[in-house]
Write a protein that holds these residues in place. Structure first.
Motif, PDB file in Angstrom:
ATOM      1  N   LEU B  75      28.386   4.896   4.452  1.00 58.17           N
ATOM      2  CA  LEU B  75      29.546   4.001   4.529  1.00 58.17           C
ATOM      3  C   LEU B  75      30.126   3.995   5.944  1.00 58.17           C
ATOM      4  CD1 LEU B  75      31.707   2.345   2.804  1.00 58.17           C
ATOM      5  CD2 LEU B  75      32.973   4.494   2.682  1.00 58.17           C
ATOM      6  N   ILE B  76      30.222   5.182   6.532  1.00 59.58           N
ATOM      7  CA  ILE B  76      30.827   5.322   7.864  1.00 59.58           C
ATOM      8  C   ILE B  76      29.947   4.643   8.924  1.00 59.58           C
ATOM      9  CG2 ILE B  76      31.357   6.990   9.694  1.00 59.58           C
ATOM     10  CD1 ILE B  76      32.089   8.972   7.343  1.00 59.58           C
ATOM     11  N   LEU B  77      28.668   4.960   8.926  1.00 50.73           N
ATOM     12  CA  LEU B  77      27.809   4.475  10.021  1.00 50.73           C
ATOM     13  C   LEU B  77      27.427   3.005   9.833  1.00 50.73           C
ATOM     14  CD1 LEU B  77      25.650   7.648  10.697  1.00 50.73           C
ATOM     15  CD2 LEU B  77      27.581   6.759  12.022  1.00 50.73           C
ATOM     16  N   ASP B  78      27.163   2.602   8.599  1.00 50.64           N
ATOM     17  CA  ASP B  78      26.805   1.192   8.365  1.00 50.64           C
ATOM     18  C   ASP B  78      27.985   0.263   8.639  1.00 50.64           C
ATOM     19  OD1 ASP B  78      24.408   2.254   7.621  1.00 50.64           O
ATOM     20  OD2 ASP B  78      24.610   1.824   5.468  1.00 50.64           O
ATOM     21  N   GLY B  79      29.192   0.783   8.454  1.00 53.02           N
ATOM     22  CA  GLY B  79      30.381  -0.063   8.624  1.00 53.02           C
ATOM     23  C   GLY B  79      30.953  -0.027  10.032  1.00 53.02           C
ATOM     24  N   HIS B  80      30.311   0.714  10.936  1.00 51.58           N
ATOM     25  CA  HIS B  80      30.878   0.846  12.276  1.00 51.58           C
ATOM     26  C   HIS B  80      30.807  -0.474  13.042  1.00 51.58           C
ATOM     27  CE1 HIS B  80      30.955   2.015  16.596  1.00 51.58           C
ATOM     28  NE2 HIS B  80      31.995   2.693  16.137  1.00 51.58           N
ATOM     29  N   ASP B  81      31.914  -0.812  13.714  1.00 46.26           N
ATOM     30  CA  ASP B  81      32.037  -2.086  14.426  1.00 46.26           C
ATOM     31  C   ASP B  81      31.937  -1.807  15.935  1.00 46.26           C
ATOM     32  OD1 ASP B  81      32.982  -4.345  15.775  1.00 46.26           O
ATOM     33  OD2 ASP B  81      34.399  -4.853  14.176  1.00 46.26           O
ATOM     34  N   ALA B  82      30.775  -2.125  16.505  1.00 47.79           N
ATOM     35  CA  ALA B  82      30.520  -1.810  17.912  1.00 47.79           C
ATOM     36  C   ALA B  82      31.441  -2.599  18.847  1.00 47.79           C
ATOM     37  CB  ALA B  82      29.053  -2.088  18.245  1.00 47.79           C
ATOM     38  N   THR B  83      31.812  -3.797  18.464  1.00 46.69           N
ATOM     39  CA  THR B  83      32.694  -4.611  19.306  1.00 46.69           C
ATOM     40  C   THR B  83      34.086  -3.993  19.401  1.00 46.69           C
ATOM     41  OG1 THR B  83      31.473  -6.540  18.548  1.00 46.69           O
ATOM     42  CG2 THR B  83      33.561  -6.948  19.677  1.00 46.69           C
ATOM     43  N   ALA B  84      34.591  -3.555  18.245  1.00 45.69           N
ATOM     44  CA  ALA B  84      35.914  -2.925  18.250  1.00 45.69           C
ATOM     45  C   ALA B  84      35.887  -1.612  19.030  1.00 45.69           C
ATOM     46  CB  ALA B  84      36.372  -2.676  16.810  1.00 45.69           C
ATOM     47  N   PHE B  85      34.732  -0.944  19.018  1.00 46.30           N
ATOM     48  CA  PHE B  85      34.569   0.356  19.667  1.00 46.30           C
ATOM     49  C   PHE B  85      34.504   0.227  21.189  1.00 46.30           C
ATOM     50  CE2 PHE B  85      31.387   3.840  20.782  1.00 46.30           C
ATOM     51  CZ  PHE B  85      32.277   4.899  20.650  1.00 46.30           C
ATOM     52  N   ALA B  86      34.137  -0.950  21.669  1.00 50.53           N
ATOM     53  CA  ALA B  86      33.828  -1.149  23.093  1.00 50.53           C
ATOM     54  C   ALA B  86      34.880  -0.594  24.066  1.00 50.53           C
ATOM     55  CB  ALA B  86      33.555  -2.624  23.358  1.00 50.53           C
ATOM     56  N   PRO B  87      36.179  -0.800  23.817  1.00 49.52           N
ATOM     57  CA  PRO B  87      37.167  -0.321  24.800  1.00 49.52           C
ATOM     58  C   PRO B  87      37.126   1.189  25.060  1.00 49.52           C
ATOM     59  CG  PRO B  87      38.187  -1.839  23.243  1.00 49.52           C
ATOM     60  CD  PRO B  87      36.809  -1.565  22.721  1.00 49.52           C
ATOM     61  N   VAL B  88      36.625   1.972  24.083  1.00 50.41           N
ATOM     62  CA  VAL B  88      36.607   3.428  24.279  1.00 50.41           C
ATOM     63  C   VAL B  88      35.176   3.972  24.321  1.00 50.41           C
ATOM     64  CG1 VAL B  88      38.879   3.720  23.182  1.00 50.41           C
ATOM     65  CG2 VAL B  88      36.799   3.897  21.778  1.00 50.41           C
ATOM     66  N   ALA B  89      34.210   3.070  24.324  1.00 48.07           N
ATOM     67  CA  ALA B  89      32.810   3.479  24.156  1.00 48.07           C
ATOM     68  C   ALA B  89      32.317   4.392  25.274  1.00 48.07           C
ATOM     69  CB  ALA B  89      31.906   2.251  24.047  1.00 48.07           C
ATOM     70  N   SER B  90      32.901   4.302  26.431  1.00 51.77           N
ATOM     71  CA  SER B  90      32.418   5.127  27.541  1.00 51.77           C
ATOM     72  C   SER B  90      33.219   6.413  27.702  1.00 51.77           C
ATOM     73  CB  SER B  90      32.471   4.316  28.842  1.00 51.77           C
ATOM     74  OG  SER B  90      33.826   3.993  29.117  1.00 51.77           O
ATOM     75  N   MET B  91      34.160   6.646  26.811  1.00 51.45           N
ATOM     76  CA  MET B  91      35.021   7.833  26.957  1.00 51.45           C
ATOM     77  C   MET B  91      34.411   9.064  26.302  1.00 51.45           C
ATOM     78  SD  MET B  91      38.849   6.393  26.130  1.00 51.45           S
ATOM     79  CE  MET B  91      39.490   4.917  26.923  1.00 51.45           C
ATOM     80  N   THR B  92      34.803  10.239  26.838  1.00 48.08           N
ATOM     81  CA  THR B  92      34.568  11.498  26.129  1.00 48.08           C
ATOM     82  C   THR B  92      35.733  11.711  25.147  1.00 48.08           C
ATOM     83  OG1 THR B  92      35.840  12.769  27.714  1.00 48.08           O
ATOM     84  CG2 THR B  92      33.463  12.508  28.157  1.00 48.08           C
TER      85      THR B  92
END
Lengths: 254, 455
Positions: B75-92
């Protein structure tokens, strides 16, 4: 200040119609709560008077053996429920195999107060009722720092066909001395709570001794006839005979 | 993948992500019971430093419970939204903490980010945050839900009225309900835990609560917190069900131990939606969770209890609930030992739930075998109020006479509303005013107990 409608108190044991001091409780209601909490805390931390309980059990014709779990003290008991479910090594040697039909385990659990007050008077009602269905209950084992599942280890060591664990329930503010009883057919260490039947809140102001003893005799008779305990036995019992909590609420460790 | 960090001359190695998360968790008894807590203290800070350096992207590559084994992971991984994640995608994880605390993380930015966050990312960042951090970020989150009123608006703090009775006696439930209404409680829900989980009892209590709500025209919702299968049976028999309740956890195995599956929860939601009883919105689910539930069901997979709790929120958010609360101190001292552990866990749960977009409440509570008392509850309740908690419990005199534990009282909720300048949900606040309910301790005529047969 107008008083709250105390009439609500007729309908519930809950702490209703307490009044207000601003947004807080009035002093008397505040201290009532503090007192009840102190009683419950003391029940959790009280030590069982083993000699006194043993004398009461001997008066009922039982000759109790005393054992201990692997939880060495109350702190360990509270944080390590797994140790409260296991027999310590010295205790194992004290339990001679005698293949009884129904072993009795009397464990302090979370309220030694409950066990001290209610175990012997309850057994005084239960033993004759069990004798009438040809079940000689015993031996009696007093278990210190014990959880419900310690009865599985004790029952297995005795070679018991079934075990009844009398244990102090988690104290609430309204009742620091509720005694619980868990009945388990063919006890052995892998049993789950779903394989037990429970009679809870045994105390004069809750489920009276005689009523609980009737329930136990009925359950033991059905258990021996059908050779099982647990959910399968629960389904055919009247609603008043409750099984371990099976509501939507998250469980609490036993 | 293994992780390592050196502290005080000792190099600590963590073989996988779940071990890293467990060792980084602030100490609590449940992780010690599971044998996964850091020891010594230096190991914890080594894990926290290694975690702070971990890219957020890594959480999309390594699951703490195997994808093939667990439907919550799927549920967690299939539902992940890469576009919404983009602003923090490069952060640790460490950079993510700093960003959350910065002015750049506005309410709008946090809301937009939700579908891009996994519960493990949220749990991870919480492990390197202090209580003040958990409060500051949660207070920026806006989560609004609706059924017959509007919950979660800024400046509000709602209360679940919890009128439990040890024998499910309708008169006892009604008396506690009226006591709570007189003290301004009940805008989140009037919700009873049944002592006996069967259809007959559930229907009787549902009808009682619906009668009370109707007789006084209260803009709120009611719920009997029975097992979801019991509620489905009650719906099938025509009972007035507003909300479907269920306890849930963060793994497929713990949910199975509760007798539920994702499919069953979806079925229950559809059944409740079909009743069309909500007047302002269609948030029809109510979930409870709590740290330690997976370990107590032997369903934890070696994952720490706080990470598993956050994963339970991923289950919750899939069903657009009206209400979610952690029962933080209920499960017992073998999971949260004392007031300090309960306090931190309550604030972690609230933070994680809010960041994932849930209408998060907390049952601020303890049992009598925990090292805690009402002072600890006052402190946690006040901190949660500052953090913007959506709702808390209201139990007569803080003493639940059915579940045998202590929560917060109607009085406590009034006190924290007053201290922090919070109001009930607006529709409910209007009702209190119309009914003449205020600081007087006597029943106004419109709320006379006689109107529901309690003469």
């Amino acid at each position: 200040m107008a008083e709250p409608p105390a009439g609500l108190r007729r309908f519930t044991a809950a702490r209703v119609a307490l009044g207000r001091a601003g947004n807080a409780l009035p002093t008397a209601a505040h201290l009532d709560f503090v007192e009840a909490h102190a009683m419950a805390r003391d029940a959790v931390h009280a030590a069982l008077d083993v000699a006194g309980l043993a004398a009461e059990l001997r008066a009922l014709g039982l000759d109790p053996v005393v054992v201990a779990s692997r939880a060495a003290d109350r702190h360990i008991y509270l944080v390590r429920p797994d140790l409260g479910r296991a027999l310590d090594d010295a205790s194992v040697a004290r339990l001679a195999r005698c293949d009884p039909p129904l072993a009795l385990v009397i464990a302090d659990g979370l309220s030694a107060t409950a066990v001290q007050r209610h175990a012997a008077p309850f057994l005084a009602e239960a033993l004759p009722r069990l004798a009438r269905i040809d079940v000689a209950a015993g031996p009696a084992v007093i278990a210190l720092q014990g959880r419900v599942a310690l009865g599985d280890a004790i029952g297995a060591a005795l070679g018991a066909e079934a075990v009844a664990v009398l244990i102090g329930e988690r104290p609430g503010l309204s009742a620091p001395d509720s005694l619980g009883l868990y009945l388990t057919w063919n006890p052995r260490p892998s049993r789950t709570d779903a394989e037990r039947n429970c009679i809870s809140n045994i105390r004069p102001a809750g489920q009276p001794y005689a009523q609980a003893a009737e329930t136990l005799a009925w359950l033991v008779g059905e258990m021996r006839r059908r050779r099982l305990t647990g959910i399968a036995l629960k389904d055919e019992r009247p609603a008043a005979l409750s099984a371990p909590a099976a509501s939507g609420r998250l469980g609490e460790g036993r | 993948m293994a992780f390592a960090h050196t502290v005080g001359g000792t190099r600590y190695v963590f073989p996988d992500l779940r071990t890293l998360l467990a060792r980084a968790s602030p100490f609590r008894s449940g992780d010690a019971l599971a044998g996964i807590a850091a020891l010594p203290e230096a190991e914890r800070v080594a894990a926290q430093r290694a975690l702070a350096d971990l890219p957020l992207r890594h959480f999309l590559a390594e699951a703490v419970v195997a994808y093939e084994d667990d439907d919550v992971t799927r549920l967690i991984l299939d539902g992940h939204d890469a576009t919404a994640f983009a602003p923090v995608a490069s952060m640790t994880v460490g950079q993510f903490r700093d960003w959350l605390l910065s002015d750049a993380a506005t309410a709008q930015a946090l809301a937009a980010l939700r579908p891009g966050l996994t519960p493990e990312m949220v749990a991870a960042v919480s492990k390197i945050m202090r209580i003040a951090d958990l409060i500051a970020v949660a207070a920026k989150c806006r989560v609004v839900t609706r059924f017959r009123n509007t919950l979660g608006l800024p400046g509000t703090l709602s209360v679940r009225l919890q009128p439990n009775d040890p024998a499910d006696d309708p008169r006892g439930v009604a008396a506690s309900t009226l006591d709570g209404l007189l003290l301004g409680a009940g805008d989140a829900v009037i919700g009873v835990n049944p002592a006996t989980d069967n259809v007959e009892t559930t229907i009787r209590l549902l009808e009682l609560l619906d009668t009370i709500r109707g007789r006084y025209a209260i803009p709120t919702q009611t719920c009997v917190l029975a097992h979801v299968t019991t509620t489905l049976a009650a719906i099938a028999r025509g009972a007035p069900v507003d909300l479907v309740f269920q306890s849930i956890g963060g793994t497929e195995a713990v949910n199975r131990s509760f007798g539920v599956s994702l499919a069953l929860l979806a079925e229950a939601r559809e059944a409740a939606l079909a009743l069309k009883r909500g007047t302002l919105g269609d948030n029809v689910m109510y979930f409870e969770t709590g740290q330690g539930s997976a370990l107590s069901a032997d369903a934890h997979h070696g994952v720490d209890q706080q990470t598993l709790e956050a994963r339970a929120y991923a289950v919750a958010r899939a069903f657009q609930p009206l209400l979610v609360n952690s029962v933080v101190g209920f499960i017992g001292p073998e999971y949260l030992y004392d007031g300090k552990q309960i306090m931190r866990a309550g604030l972690e749960d609230h933070f994680c739930g809010k960041l994932l977009g849930l209408p998060m409440g907390v049952d601020v509570c303890y049992t009598n075998h925990a090292e805690a008392d009402q002072d600890d509850m006052d402190a946690l309740l006040t901190l949660l109020g500052v953090a913007g908690v959506t709702y808390v419990m209201g139990v007569p005199g803080a003493d639940d006479v059915m579940l045998n534990y202590q929560s917060t009282s109607f009085h406590d909720a009034l006190a924290v509303r007053a201290a922090l300048g919070k109001s009930p949900a607006p529709e409910f606040a209007g009702w209190l005013e119309r009914m003449g309910i205020g600081t007087e301790a006597t029943f106004p005529p419109a709320l006379s107990p006689a109107l529901i047969g309690l003469g």
